[in-house]
Design an enzyme around this catalytic site. Structure first.
Site, PDB file in Angstrom:
ATOM      1  CB  ILE A  70      -5.073  -4.752  -8.844  1.00 29.09           C
ATOM      2  CG1 ILE A  70      -5.493  -3.396  -8.264  1.00 29.09           C
ATOM      3  CG2 ILE A  70      -4.952  -5.805  -7.743  1.00 29.09           C
ATOM      4  CD1 ILE A  70      -6.855  -3.408  -7.575  1.00 29.09           C
ATOM      5  CG  HIS A 107      -2.015  -8.469  -3.222  1.00 32.14           C
ATOM      6  ND1 HIS A 107      -1.537  -7.436  -2.477  1.00 32.14           N
ATOM      7  CD2 HIS A 107      -1.689  -9.590  -2.534  1.00 32.14           C
ATOM      8  CE1 HIS A 107      -0.960  -7.903  -1.374  1.00 32.14           C
ATOM      9  NE2 HIS A 107      -1.019  -9.204  -1.398  1.00 32.14           N
TER      10      HIS A 107
HETATM   11  N1  APR Z   1       9.071   5.805  -5.279  1.00 30.00           N
HETATM   12  C1  APR Z   1       9.485   4.954  -4.302  1.00 30.00           C
HETATM   13  N2  APR Z   1       8.719   4.593  -3.247  1.00 30.00           N
HETATM   14  C2  APR Z   1       7.483   5.135  -3.189  1.00 30.00           C
HETATM   15  C3  APR Z   1       6.979   6.037  -4.150  1.00 30.00           C
HETATM   16  C4  APR Z   1       7.839   6.374  -5.228  1.00 30.00           C
HETATM   17  N3  APR Z   1       7.466   7.224  -6.204  1.00 30.00           N
HETATM   18  N4  APR Z   1       5.720   6.393  -3.791  1.00 30.00           N
HETATM   19  C5  APR Z   1       5.446   5.737  -2.642  1.00 30.00           C
HETATM   20  N5  APR Z   1       6.501   4.983  -2.283  1.00 30.00           N
HETATM   21  C6  APR Z   1       6.606   4.059  -1.144  1.00 30.00           C
HETATM   22  C7  APR Z   1       5.927   4.540   0.116  1.00 30.00           C
HETATM   23  O1  APR Z   1       6.873   5.228   0.928  1.00 30.00           O
HETATM   24  C8  APR Z   1       5.471   3.236   0.763  1.00 30.00           C
HETATM   25  O2  APR Z   1       6.427   2.747   1.703  1.00 30.00           O
HETATM   26  O3  APR Z   1       5.890   2.901  -1.542  1.00 30.00           O
HETATM   27  C9  APR Z   1       5.365   2.245  -0.386  1.00 30.00           C
HETATM   28  C10 APR Z   1       3.932   1.848  -0.692  1.00 30.00           C
HETATM   29  O4  APR Z   1       3.476   1.093   0.411  1.00 30.00           O
HETATM   30  P1  APR Z   1       1.910   0.794   0.548  1.00 30.00           P
HETATM   31  O5  APR Z   1       1.135   2.034   0.324  1.00 30.00           O
HETATM   32  O6  APR Z   1       1.739   0.032   1.841  1.00 30.00           O
HETATM   33  O7  APR Z   1       1.568  -0.166  -0.686  1.00 30.00           O
HETATM   34  P2  APR Z   1       1.903  -1.708  -0.807  1.00 30.00           P
HETATM   35  O8  APR Z   1       3.139  -2.058  -0.058  1.00 30.00           O
HETATM   36  O9  APR Z   1       1.835  -2.039  -2.243  1.00 30.00           O
HETATM   37  O10 APR Z   1       0.623  -2.374  -0.067  1.00 30.00           O
HETATM   38  C11 APR Z   1       0.568  -3.776  -0.088  1.00 30.00           C
HETATM   39  O11 APR Z   1      -1.645  -3.671   0.889  1.00 30.00           O
HETATM   40  O12 APR Z   1      -3.836  -2.958   1.057  1.00 30.00           O
HETATM   41  C12 APR Z   1      -3.005  -3.906   0.525  1.00 30.00           C
HETATM   42  O13 APR Z   1      -3.617  -5.104  -1.366  1.00 30.00           O
HETATM   43  C13 APR Z   1      -3.078  -3.891  -0.976  1.00 30.00           C
HETATM   44  O14 APR Z   1      -1.367  -4.647  -2.481  1.00 30.00           O
HETATM   45  C14 APR Z   1      -1.619  -3.783  -1.401  1.00 30.00           C
HETATM   46  C15 APR Z   1      -0.871  -4.212  -0.157  1.00 30.00           C
END
Ligand code: APR
Ligand code: ZN
Length: 248
Positions: free
Chosen positions: A106, A122
């Site tokens: 977002i 989202h």
């Molecule tokens: N480069 C590559 N991967 C990365 C980096 C980076 N610099 N930083 C973090 N990650 C990876 C992490 O290892 C993790 O597996 O990105 C992933 C982020 O996962 P989440 O924190 O679960 O985020 P996301 O998948 O976007 O969550 C989905 O959950 O709470 C809801 O609405 C919210 O849109 C969100 C949804």
């Protein structure tokens, strides 16, 4: 430049040779812009929190103060700037190599980086809407009210509680999700960047695409079926893929 590993070179070939490549991104693409993601151990926003209990319409109605206290944590996104990974995706779109970005984020950083076809499945932080009459108002108006101590912020038209237009837990997904599903099903390559792929129904999209490239620091449920699996930071990996493309 990072030496193009075989995975980087294969990803570049797949993107260059694709007919309909789409990108699917999550919070991990924005961590290099200084925004924490949700589930990285030790730094994720949801560490020790049940987000569904905090960020739902029921939570907003039950305890508006707590809801907005939690929601204002997203305010930090306002000062963030796109990083190399966002920029590469925008350039790939400009080169006609990526048709669109489907994002769970977002933070608005894809548009800021220059991507034009962005599906924010989202929601976003641009507007808010009334729970009752559905009137839409700019997010700045909501934040002004909250800053003036008006919590929960109220609809200027009917006085009912106002909510941000991010997808809250329990909400239906916005209309653009149907387009995201259609594009995923038509994609011959899906470039997945920075998402744990654990939140449905978005987590079901990679299964629709013909082949997957996954750039993520941790394991994802799709690793076994991905043609390319790059465990590196998004900015580094996408920069290396860009450098490895047979530029036109
Ligand atoms: N480069 C590559 N991967 C990365 C980096 C980076 N610099 N930083 C973090 N990650 C990876 C992490 O290892 C993790 O597996 O990105 C992933 C982020 O996962 P989440 O924190 O679960 O985020 P996301 O998948 O976007 O969550 C989905 O959950 O709470 C809801 O609405 C919210 O849109 C969100 C949804
Ligand atoms: Zn109203």
């Amino acid at each position: 430049m990072t030496e193009p590993s075989s995975q980087i070179a294969l990803a570049a070939r797949m993107i260059a040779g694709s007919t309909r490549c789409v990108a699917l991104t999550g919070a991990g693409i924005s961590t290099e812009s200084g925004l924490p993601d949700f589930r990285s151990p030790g730094t994720g926003l949801w560490e020790g929190v049940d987000p569904a209990a905090e960020l739902s319409v029921a939570a907003l109605r039950r305890d508006p103060e707590r809801f907005y206290q939690f929601f204002l944590g997203f305010r930090r996104m306002a000062g963030a700037v796109p990083n190399r990974a966002h920029e590469v995706l925008a350039r790939l779109e400009h080169e006609g190599l990526v048709r669109m970005v489907i994002t769970q984020n977002i933070d608005g950083l894809h548009a800021l980086a220059g991507s034009r076809q962005v599906l924010e499945v989202h929601g976003h932080l641009q507007t808010a809407s009334c729970l009752d009459c559905r009137r839409s108002l700019p997010m700045s108006e909501l934040l002004d009210q909250v800053d003036d101590g008006v919590v929960p912020p109220r609809c200027p038209q009917c006085g009912e509680v106002v909510r941000p237009d991010v997808v809250l837990f329990g909400d239906p997904l916005p209309e653009c999700f149907a387009a995201a599903r259609t594009e995923s099903a038509r994609a011959d390559v899906m470039l997945v960047v920075g998402t744990s792929l654990t939140v449905w129904p978005v987590a079901g999209l990679p299964a629709l695409a013909r082949s997957l490239i996954i750039v993520n620091l941790e394991d994802t449920p799709y690793d076994r079926q991905a043609v390319v699996r790059i465990r590196d930071r998004a900015g580094v990996a996408l920069g290396a893929i860009w450098e490895s493309l047979p530029h036109r």
